[in-house]
Design a protein around this motif. Structure first.
Motif, mmCIF file in Angstrom:
data_model
loop_
_atom_site.group_PDB
_atom_site.id
_atom_site.type_symbol
_atom_site.label_atom_id
_atom_site.label_comp_id
_atom_site.label_asym_id
_atom_site.label_seq_id
_atom_site.Cartn_x
_atom_site.Cartn_y
_atom_site.Cartn_z
ATOM 1 N N ILE A 137 0.841 -1.210 0.000
ATOM 2 C CA ILE A 137 0.000 0.000 0.000
ATOM 3 C C ILE A 137 0.871 1.254 0.000
ATOM 4 O O ILE A 137 0.585 2.235 -0.695
ATOM 5 C CB ILE A 137 -0.928 -0.006 1.221
ATOM 6 C CG1 ILE A 137 -1.936 -1.150 1.105
ATOM 7 C CG2 ILE A 137 -1.676 1.324 1.339
ATOM 8 C CD1 ILE A 137 -2.762 -1.385 2.352
ATOM 9 N N GLY A 138 1.974 1.207 0.774
ATOM 10 C CA GLY A 138 2.864 2.361 0.821
ATOM 11 C C GLY A 138 3.555 2.648 -0.496
ATOM 12 O O GLY A 138 3.984 3.785 -0.742
ATOM 13 N N ALA A 139 3.668 1.646 -1.360
ATOM 14 C CA ALA A 139 4.322 1.852 -2.657
ATOM 15 C C ALA A 139 3.399 2.511 -3.672
ATOM 16 O O ALA A 139 3.866 3.027 -4.694
ATOM 17 C CB ALA A 139 4.806 0.508 -3.202
ATOM 18 N N VAL A 140 2.097 2.505 -3.394
ATOM 19 C CA VAL A 140 1.143 3.086 -4.343
ATOM 20 C C VAL A 140 1.279 4.604 -4.395
ATOM 21 O O VAL A 140 1.272 5.208 -5.473
ATOM 22 C CB VAL A 140 -0.298 2.697 -3.949
ATOM 23 C CG1 VAL A 140 -1.324 3.452 -4.803
ATOM 24 C CG2 VAL A 140 -0.493 1.196 -4.096
ATOM 25 N N SER A 141 1.423 5.224 -3.225
ATOM 26 C CA SER A 141 1.468 6.682 -3.168
ATOM 27 C C SER A 141 2.619 7.286 -3.967
ATOM 28 O O SER A 141 2.401 8.222 -4.755
ATOM 29 C CB SER A 141 1.530 7.135 -1.703
ATOM 30 O OG SER A 141 1.531 8.538 -1.610
ATOM 31 N N ALA B 101 -6.089 6.822 -2.774
ATOM 32 C CA ALA B 101 -5.800 5.397 -2.959
ATOM 33 C C ALA B 101 -5.202 4.791 -1.696
ATOM 34 O O ALA B 101 -5.574 3.680 -1.296
ATOM 35 C CB ALA B 101 -4.838 5.211 -4.135
ATOM 36 N N THR B 102 -4.297 5.516 -1.043
ATOM 37 C CA THR B 102 -3.672 5.009 0.171
ATOM 38 C C THR B 102 -4.697 4.804 1.271
ATOM 39 O O THR B 102 -4.718 3.762 1.947
ATOM 40 C CB THR B 102 -2.582 5.982 0.656
ATOM 41 O OG1 THR B 102 -1.579 6.107 -0.358
ATOM 42 C CG2 THR B 102 -1.944 5.482 1.940
ATOM 43 N N VAL B 103 -5.566 5.794 1.464
ATOM 44 C CA VAL B 103 -6.575 5.700 2.523
ATOM 45 C C VAL B 103 -7.559 4.569 2.240
ATOM 46 O O VAL B 103 -7.891 3.775 3.135
ATOM 47 C CB VAL B 103 -7.322 7.042 2.661
ATOM 48 C CG1 VAL B 103 -8.557 6.889 3.550
ATOM 49 C CG2 VAL B 103 -6.395 8.105 3.227
ATOM 50 N N VAL B 104 -8.039 4.471 1.014
ATOM 51 C CA VAL B 104 -9.028 3.447 0.667
ATOM 52 C C VAL B 104 -8.427 2.047 0.795
ATOM 53 O O VAL B 104 -9.036 1.141 1.384
ATOM 54 C CB VAL B 104 -9.570 3.678 -0.758
ATOM 55 C CG1 VAL B 104 -10.444 2.505 -1.197
ATOM 56 C CG2 VAL B 104 -10.381 4.967 -0.809
ATOM 57 N N LEU B 105 -7.226 1.846 0.253
ATOM 58 C CA LEU B 105 -6.588 0.533 0.331
ATOM 59 C C LEU B 105 -6.274 0.152 1.782
ATOM 60 O O LEU B 105 -6.419 -1.011 2.167
ATOM 61 C CB LEU B 105 -5.308 0.520 -0.504
ATOM 62 C CG LEU B 105 -5.494 0.578 -2.023
ATOM 63 C CD1 LEU B 105 -4.151 0.681 -2.719
ATOM 64 C CD2 LEU B 105 -6.252 -0.645 -2.516
ATOM 65 N N PHE C 84 -7.446 -3.087 6.493
ATOM 66 C CA PHE C 84 -7.438 -3.051 7.953
ATOM 67 C C PHE C 84 -8.668 -3.669 8.589
ATOM 68 O O PHE C 84 -8.550 -4.393 9.587
ATOM 69 C CB PHE C 84 -7.296 -1.599 8.434
ATOM 70 C CG PHE C 84 -7.271 -1.465 9.932
ATOM 71 C CD1 PHE C 84 -6.114 -1.742 10.640
ATOM 72 C CD2 PHE C 84 -8.409 -1.090 10.633
ATOM 73 C CE1 PHE C 84 -6.083 -1.632 12.025
ATOM 74 C CE2 PHE C 84 -8.385 -0.983 12.014
ATOM 75 C CZ PHE C 84 -7.217 -1.253 12.718
ATOM 76 N N LEU C 85 -9.867 -3.416 8.051
ATOM 77 C CA LEU C 85 -11.086 -3.915 8.695
ATOM 78 C C LEU C 85 -11.109 -5.441 8.793
ATOM 79 O O LEU C 85 -11.299 -5.988 9.882
ATOM 80 C CB LEU C 85 -12.316 -3.384 7.977
ATOM 81 C CG LEU C 85 -13.012 -2.188 8.636
ATOM 82 C CD1 LEU C 85 -13.659 -2.578 9.940
ATOM 83 C CD2 LEU C 85 -12.060 -1.021 8.821
ATOM 84 N N PRO C 86 -10.932 -6.186 7.706
ATOM 85 C CA PRO C 86 -10.912 -7.650 7.857
ATOM 86 C C PRO C 86 -9.720 -8.136 8.680
ATOM 87 O O PRO C 86 -9.841 -9.113 9.417
ATOM 88 C CB PRO C 86 -10.853 -8.167 6.416
ATOM 89 C CG PRO C 86 -10.415 -7.021 5.598
ATOM 90 C CD PRO C 86 -10.881 -5.793 6.285
ATOM 91 N N TYR C 87 -8.596 -7.475 8.573
ATOM 92 C CA TYR C 87 -7.433 -7.859 9.381
ATOM 93 C C TYR C 87 -7.740 -7.725 10.869
ATOM 94 O O TYR C 87 -7.427 -8.619 11.662
ATOM 95 C CB TYR C 87 -6.240 -6.975 9.007
ATOM 96 C CG TYR C 87 -5.007 -7.192 9.858
ATOM 97 C CD1 TYR C 87 -4.219 -8.316 9.687
ATOM 98 C CD2 TYR C 87 -4.636 -6.256 10.827
ATOM 99 C CE1 TYR C 87 -3.081 -8.518 10.463
ATOM 100 C CE2 TYR C 87 -3.507 -6.450 11.600
ATOM 101 C CZ TYR C 87 -2.739 -7.576 11.427
ATOM 102 O OH TYR C 87 -1.625 -7.776 12.203
ATOM 103 N N TYR C 88 -8.397 -6.645 11.250
ATOM 104 C CA TYR C 88 -8.743 -6.429 12.653
ATOM 105 C C TYR C 88 -9.778 -7.455 13.108
ATOM 106 O O TYR C 88 -9.718 -7.952 14.240
ATOM 107 C CB TYR C 88 -9.292 -5.011 12.839
ATOM 108 C CG TYR C 88 -9.204 -4.519 14.255
ATOM 109 C CD1 TYR C 88 -8.051 -3.894 14.716
ATOM 110 C CD2 TYR C 88 -10.259 -4.686 15.147
ATOM 111 C CE1 TYR C 88 -7.951 -3.443 16.016
ATOM 112 C CE2 TYR C 88 -10.168 -4.237 16.449
ATOM 113 C CZ TYR C 88 -9.019 -3.615 16.878
ATOM 114 O OH TYR C 88 -8.921 -3.182 18.179
ATOM 115 N N ALA C 89 -10.721 -7.782 12.237
ATOM 116 C CA ALA C 89 -11.721 -8.799 12.574
ATOM 117 C C ALA C 89 -11.071 -10.166 12.736
ATOM 118 O O ALA C 89 -11.492 -10.970 13.572
ATOM 119 C CB ALA C 89 -12.800 -8.849 11.497
#
Length: 257
Positions: A192-196, A211-215, A220-225
């Motif tokens: 994700i950091g390489a996209v910006s 793009a960074t925020v959306v990705l 993050f949401l499924p990872y946290y779940a």
């Protein structure tokens, strides 16, 4: 209880693909957009006018506010993100049958939990960074060991030190599998950091921020779940009675033959 990582992944994804998961996705997305905008605005606001005019064209998302206002906005949103993590922890830690609704305890002692989560998060972050300096492996070990800290705070209503100890205890025996989750998070973060930078080079700084925020939110949401599901496995296994001697018999109550 041994952590079943495949079950945690499937269960975490199911928890994300619910009505509450969608609402939490939008909430986290808004917070991340706010933080990115506040950071850019603060940087521009503290630059000299000539440098600010040049930097603003390549800064991405920003607001016409002073640096001090941008800094205050950033601080408010960081605290708000800590509160949001408490809400995430309580919501994703419900029984799966109730995953489509928010828990009744969602805002219970939210201020105390937010403060504990904020301070503890700083302690964990510093510990992981210091550990990473020493051959990187200690950093992974600490990251895995304190992965459930926020759940001990939000779900079990524990204090700072008690939550750190609780997370350490829950991770015992499952750290290698938890390290896999930490490594996966780092790999996705790198992607994700390489996209910006790519979009910045293409002359689209706003698109780079979006793009960074959306990705980041999508990951993050499924990872946290998934972490929440792993926490539930280990918590319930930790609280289960010892089945090695089920229903022990009181010898004093047996009749002599």
């Amino acid at each position: 209880m041994a952590l079943q990582l495949s079950h945690a992944v499937s269960d975490g994804i199911r928890r994300t693909l619910t009505r509450t998961g969608g609402i939490l996705f939008l909430g986290f997305l808004m917070i991340q957009f706010g933080i990115q905008t506040a950071v850019n605005s603060a940087v521009i606001g503290y630059l000299p006018p000539e440098a600010a005019a040049q930097f603003s064209s390549n800064a991405g998302l920003s607001l016409p506010i002073s640096g001090s206002v941008g800094l205050v906005l950033f601080g408010v949103l960081v605290v708000l993100s800590s509160a949001f993590l408490v809400v995430l922890s309580r919501t994703f830690s419900q029984p799966l049958s109730e995953a489509s609704t928010f828990p009744a305890t969602l805002t219970q002692r939210l201020g105390r939990a937010t403060a504990t989560a904020f301070v503890g998060g700083l302690i964990v972050a510093v510990t992981v960074v210091i550990g990473s300096v020493f051959l990187f492996v200690p950093g992974l070990f600490f990251a895995a060991s304190f992965l459930f800290f926020i759940f001990a705070v939000a779900v079990e209503d524990r204090g700072l030190l008690s939550s750190l100890k609780r997370s350490w205890g829950l991770a015992r025996g499952s750290r290698l599998k938890l390290i896999v989750l930490v490594v996966v998070s780092g790999l996705f973060g790198g992607v994700i950091g390489a996209v910006s930078p790519v979009l910045d080079l293409a002359g689209a700084p706003v698109a780079a921020d979006v793009a960074t925020v959306v990705l980041t939110t999508i990951f993050f949401l499924p990872y946290y779940a998934i972490i929440a599901s792993a926490y539930l496995q280990l918590r319930d296994g930790d609280n289960a009675p010892d089945r090695s001697t089920p229903n022990p018999v009181d010898a004093s109550q047996t009749q002599k033959l």
